[in-house]
Motif scaffolding. Structure first.
Motif, PDB file in Angstrom:
ATOM      1  N   LYS A   1       0.835  -1.207   0.000  1.00 38.59           N
ATOM      2  CA  LYS A   1       0.000   0.000   0.000  1.00 38.59           C
ATOM      3  C   LYS A   1       0.868   1.255   0.000  1.00 38.59           C
ATOM      4  CE  LYS A   1      -4.366  -1.342   0.253  1.00 38.59           C
ATOM      5  NZ  LYS A   1      -5.429  -0.863  -0.677  1.00 38.59           N
ATOM      6  N   ILE A   2       1.922   1.236   0.815  1.00 33.59           N
ATOM      7  CA  ILE A   2       2.812   2.395   0.865  1.00 33.59           C
ATOM      8  C   ILE A   2       3.485   2.606  -0.479  1.00 33.59           C
ATOM      9  CG2 ILE A   2       4.959   3.267   1.869  1.00 33.59           C
ATOM     10  CD1 ILE A   2       4.097   2.189   4.529  1.00 33.59           C
TER      11      ILE A   2
ATOM     12  N   GLN B   1       2.052   7.105  -6.638  1.00 38.03           N
ATOM     13  CA  GLN B   1       1.045   8.146  -6.883  1.00 38.03           C
ATOM     14  C   GLN B   1       1.597   9.547  -6.648  1.00 38.03           C
ATOM     15  OE1 GLN B   1      -2.515   7.545  -4.580  1.00 38.03           O
ATOM     16  NE2 GLN B   1      -3.491   9.434  -5.290  1.00 38.03           N
ATOM     17  N   TYR B   2       2.450   9.676  -5.607  1.00 41.35           N
ATOM     18  CA  TYR B   2       2.978  10.993  -5.248  1.00 41.35           C
ATOM     19  C   TYR B   2       4.494  11.011  -5.453  1.00 41.35           C
ATOM     20  CZ  TYR B   2      -1.582  11.248  -2.982  1.00 41.35           C
ATOM     21  OH  TYR B   2      -2.930  11.236  -2.732  1.00 41.35           O
ATOM     22  N   THR B   3       4.916  11.687  -6.487  1.00 46.55           N
ATOM     23  CA  THR B   3       6.345  11.712  -6.838  1.00 46.55           C
ATOM     24  C   THR B   3       6.944  13.114  -6.772  1.00 46.55           C
ATOM     25  OG1 THR B   3       5.764  11.926  -9.185  1.00 46.55           O
ATOM     26  CG2 THR B   3       6.119   9.681  -8.323  1.00 46.55           C
ATOM     27  N   ASN B   4       6.091  14.095  -6.480  1.00 42.53           N
ATOM     28  CA  ASN B   4       6.571  15.480  -6.460  1.00 42.53           C
ATOM     29  C   ASN B   4       6.977  15.877  -5.042  1.00 42.53           C
ATOM     30  OD1 ASN B   4       7.129  18.128  -7.145  1.00 42.53           O
ATOM     31  ND2 ASN B   4       4.990  18.794  -6.945  1.00 42.53           N
ATOM     32  N   PRO B   5       8.284  16.081  -4.777  1.00 41.68           N
ATOM     33  CA  PRO B   5       8.708  16.477  -3.417  1.00 41.68           C
ATOM     34  C   PRO B   5       8.265  17.906  -3.091  1.00 41.68           C
ATOM     35  CG  PRO B   5      10.603  16.408  -4.904  1.00 41.68           C
ATOM     36  CD  PRO B   5       9.425  15.923  -5.689  1.00 41.68           C
ATOM     37  N   LEU B   6       7.440  18.033  -2.063  1.00 44.69           N
ATOM     38  CA  LEU B   6       6.893  19.335  -1.661  1.00 44.69           C
ATOM     39  C   LEU B   6       7.506  19.841  -0.364  1.00 44.69           C
ATOM     40  CD1 LEU B   6       3.151  18.522  -2.442  1.00 44.69           C
ATOM     41  CD2 LEU B   6       4.677  19.971  -3.803  1.00 44.69           C
ATOM     42  N   LEU B   7       7.896  18.928   0.518  1.00 47.59           N
ATOM     43  CA  LEU B   7       8.504  19.299   1.793  1.00 47.59           C
ATOM     44  C   LEU B   7      10.012  19.065   1.719  1.00 47.59           C
ATOM     45  CD1 LEU B   7       5.981  17.685   4.322  1.00 47.59           C
ATOM     46  CD2 LEU B   7       6.244  20.119   3.842  1.00 47.59           C
ATOM     47  N   HIS B   8      10.775  20.123   1.923  1.00 46.68           N
ATOM     48  CA  HIS B   8      12.220  19.976   1.970  1.00 46.68           C
ATOM     49  C   HIS B   8      12.623  19.361   3.309  1.00 46.68           C
ATOM     50  CE1 HIS B   8      12.530  22.205  -1.721  1.00 46.68           C
ATOM     51  NE2 HIS B   8      11.904  23.247  -1.210  1.00 46.68           N
TER      52      HIS B   8
END
Length: 324
Positions: free
Chosen positions: A184-185, A191-198
């Motif tokens: 699941k992880i 699904q989420y590949t865009n790094p938003l949190l540095h």
């Protein structure tokens, strides 16, 4: 990286302390016993999930266990929170036997075990509230808008579950057994590949959550309608549960089993910090453990290596952390 270690959940410790400090005839005593049993089973389920959590890349995930975050008169309790640059994942663990039914139409959660059917709070609705709480918190503190997901993990390998109703397509991706947890992880990672949190954001958010974490005593007392005056004071005997013990010959004496103890006050202090306050004065300690001498009280408080601040009558003693 584990930011907040897994320890016995604070709610469970509070319930155990209540069972020691409430009269057996307290009207909701049995309800407290039942919740304590559920919490104990839940904790065992959370511990079993650690086998899978250890498989996660140590440098990618920040892991925080047993978060108790203030939410007005309520307590936002998250079993495990995983933080990455790309997304956050709330993990709710259910260690329950039998057949578990997620009714998506009526938002009901039911267990059928040994032909007995019983309803419980819906973990999907609960996780949705936690998701909204975390999203709001991050927005208030100006963090980038990172996706917040959640999973309900069934940790009992012998349990089965079904998802019924009109909205099964919404809930099905949110529920899994422990052995499917990593899969699941990995689906979230795809699904989420865009790094938003540095890395700096992750450290800052982790520190904020740890700082906000608080002992949920007020919430539990309000839930069961308990006033602090309902709670029993004194030092208890851990062997025969007699109370209160008497201070005699510089020790704690139990008249029931005729035994002495040098450190029985430590358990009493632990109960105090869980149920009454996170700090204690010399006078409060004397009143709680039923002794008269301020010097004896001071000596006992200093002997257990508590932190303290202030001087003379203004001095307060407190543990470095709770649980102590």
């Amino acid at each position: 990286m584990i930011i907040k270690e897994r320890t016995i959940p604070l709610v469970l410790l509070i319930l155990e302390a209540l069972c020691r400090r409430l009269p057996l005839n307290y009207p909701k005593y049995q309800q407290i016993i039942e919740e304590m049993g559920r919490r104990e089973a839940g904790y065992k389920g959370e511990v079993s999930l650690d086998y899978y959590l250890r498989l996660l890349p140590i440098n990618k995930y920040m892991i925080l266990h047993d978060l108790n975050l203030p939410d007005g008169d309520y307590n936002c309790q998250i079993d495990t929170l995983l933080l990455t640059s790309e997304f956050a994942l709330i993990v709710e663990v259910k260690n329950m036997a039998g057949k578990l039914i997620f009714d998506t139409e009526n938002e009901q959660f039911t267990q059928i075990n040994n032909n007995v059917e019983k309803g419980y709070p819906d973990p999907i609705a609960q996780s949705e509230r936690h998701k909204e709480y975390l999203e709001k918190l991050m927005a208030e503190h100006k963090f980038p808008k990172v996706p917040v997901e959640y999973l309900v993990v069934i940790s009992n390998g012998y349990a089965s579950y079904v998802i019924t109703g009109k909205n099964t397509y919404k809930v099905k991706p949110r529920v899994c057994k422990s052995d499917a947890f990593i899969n699941k992880i990995q689906s979230f990672e795809k699904q989420y590949t865009n790094p938003l949190l540095h890395a700096k954001d992750l450290r800052k958010l982790s520190r904020l959550l740890v700082k906000m974490n608080k002992v949920p005593t007020s919430y539990i007392l309000k839930k069961y309608g308990i006033n602090k005056t309902d709670l029993l004071t004194g030092v208890f005997d851990s062997n025969c549960t007699h109370s209160p013990l008497i201070r005699k010959k510089k020790q704690w004496y139990c008249p029931s089993c005729n035994e002495f103890s040098k450190d029985a006050h430590i358990s009493a202090l632990k109960d105090y910090f869980l149920l009454f306050d996170s700090q204690i004065t010399n006078q409060q300690f004397r009143e709680f453990v039923h002794i008269k001498s301020p010097d004896t009280a001071k000596r006992l408080l200093l002997s257990v290596n508590l932190n303290y601040s202030g001087t003379k009558k203004g001095r307060v003693y407190f543990p470095k952390s709770i649980p102590w």
